[in-house]
Scaffold this active site. Structure first.
Site, PDB file in Angstrom:
ATOM      1  N   ASN A 136      17.314  35.924 -34.891  1.00 25.72           N
ATOM      2  CA  ASN A 136      16.170  36.649 -34.308  1.00 25.72           C
ATOM      3  C   ASN A 136      15.657  37.764 -35.221  1.00 25.72           C
ATOM      4  O   ASN A 136      15.143  38.778 -34.749  1.00 25.72           O
ATOM      5  CB  ASN A 136      16.517  37.184 -32.903  1.00 25.72           C
ATOM      6  CG  ASN A 136      15.325  37.631 -32.070  1.00 25.72           C
ATOM      7  OD1 ASN A 136      15.430  38.569 -31.285  1.00 25.72           O
ATOM      8  ND2 ASN A 136      14.191  36.986 -32.202  1.00 25.72           N
ATOM      9  N   CYS A 160      14.280  36.479 -38.507  1.00 28.92           N
ATOM     10  CA  CYS A 160      13.355  35.756 -39.404  1.00 28.92           C
ATOM     11  C   CYS A 160      12.442  34.820 -38.609  1.00 28.92           C
ATOM     12  O   CYS A 160      11.308  35.188 -38.278  1.00 28.92           O
ATOM     13  CB  CYS A 160      14.115  34.957 -40.464  1.00 28.92           C
ATOM     14  SG  CYS A 160      15.151  35.956 -41.553  1.00 28.92           S
ATOM     15  N   ASP A 187      15.926  27.428 -42.362  1.00 29.88           N
ATOM     16  CA  ASP A 187      16.165  28.870 -42.219  1.00 29.88           C
ATOM     17  C   ASP A 187      15.929  29.583 -43.551  1.00 29.88           C
ATOM     18  O   ASP A 187      16.681  29.389 -44.507  1.00 29.88           O
ATOM     19  CB  ASP A 187      17.600  29.098 -41.744  1.00 29.88           C
ATOM     20  CG  ASP A 187      17.799  30.520 -41.242  1.00 29.88           C
ATOM     21  OD1 ASP A 187      17.008  31.394 -41.637  1.00 29.88           O
ATOM     22  OD2 ASP A 187      18.728  30.732 -40.455  1.00 29.88           O
TER      23      ASP A 187
HETATM   24  P1  4NP Z   1      16.957  33.534 -38.407  1.00 30.63           P
HETATM   25  O1  4NP Z   1      17.737  33.762 -39.794  1.00 30.63           O
HETATM   26  O2  4NP Z   1      17.893  32.716 -37.536  1.00 30.63           O
HETATM   27  O3  4NP Z   1      15.734  32.776 -38.778  1.00 30.63           O
HETATM   28  O4  4NP Z   1      16.685  34.918 -37.841  1.00 30.63           O
HETATM   29  C1  4NP Z   1      19.041  34.286 -39.878  1.00 30.63           C
HETATM   30  C2  4NP Z   1      19.231  35.644 -39.851  1.00 30.63           C
HETATM   31  C3  4NP Z   1      20.519  36.168 -39.973  1.00 30.63           C
HETATM   32  C4  4NP Z   1      21.599  35.310 -40.103  1.00 30.63           C
HETATM   33  C5  4NP Z   1      21.398  33.944 -40.118  1.00 30.63           C
HETATM   34  C6  4NP Z   1      20.122  33.425 -40.011  1.00 30.63           C
HETATM   35  N1  4NP Z   1      22.927  35.840 -40.248  1.00 30.63           N
HETATM   36  O5  4NP Z   1      23.843  35.046 -40.476  1.00 30.63           O
HETATM   37  O6  4NP Z   1      23.102  37.046 -40.100  1.00 30.63           O
END
Ligand code: 4NP
Length: 161
Positions: free
Chosen positions: A11, A13, A122
């Site tokens: 949450n 990106c 991601d």
């Molecule tokens: P998102 O990306 O799921 O698109 O917000 C990520 C942000 C942080 C992490 C993994 C994915 N993390 O491992 O902290």
């Protein structure tokens, strides 16, 4: 009023990008009052943190402003949403695990509404925020097109009143 919740792992990106893009697109379509748009994480990794700077910069490059603080989704959030739009297969399984398999009828991958169904990769791992933006922008607009077609009369009425 239709409640749409976007969901990704952290949450910070993809799902906050989707939330702000969707708010921008419904404003453009003059339908902001018909929607409540939110976003959530499946994990607790980034709870309390703002949008990751490269994601925010990519949005700004495309003329989209806004803020968000990461929060983890609960079963109550699923119950209170009309649509749960996840970014990838892992998110889909994580939400279904949270609901013990219930509410599958309102949980979709965002890009399954497009002519090229796919996961939103991601950018936390790929580093490609522009590609994530394009996938999310495509998914959001195809979702809105599909919803507006299905509920055309209700939305036309909302625009006039
Ligand atoms: P998102 O990306 O799921 O698109 O917000 C990520 C942000 C942080 C992490 C993994 C994915 N993390 O491992 O902290």
């Amino acid at each position: 009023m239709i409640t749409v919740s976007f969901v990704c792992l952290g949450n910070i990106c993809r799902s906050p990008m989707a939330e702000l893009i969707c708010k921008h697109e419904v404003e453009k379509r003059n339908l902001a009052l018909s929607f409540d748009i939110k976003s959530f994480a499946t994990s607790e990794y980034e709870v309390g943190n703002p949008i990751y700077t490269p994601a925010k910069r990519t949005l700004e490059k495309h003329g989209i402003e806004g803020t968000h603080i990461a929060r983890q989704i609960t079963k109550k959030d699923v119950i209170n949403s009309d649509y749960i739009l996840v970014m990838d297969t892992n998110n889909l399984f994580d939400v279904l695990r949270l609901t013990s398999g219930e509410f599958g009828e309102k949980i979709f991958k965002l890009c399954s509404f497009t002519s090229n169904p796919r996961d939103v990769a991601d950018p936390w791992y790929t580093g490609d925020f522009e590609r994530a933006f394009n996938d999310i922008y495509d998914g959001v607009n195809c979702f809105l097109d599909s919803l507006l077609k299905e509920k055309k009369e209700a939305f036309d009425y909302d625009k006039r009143h």
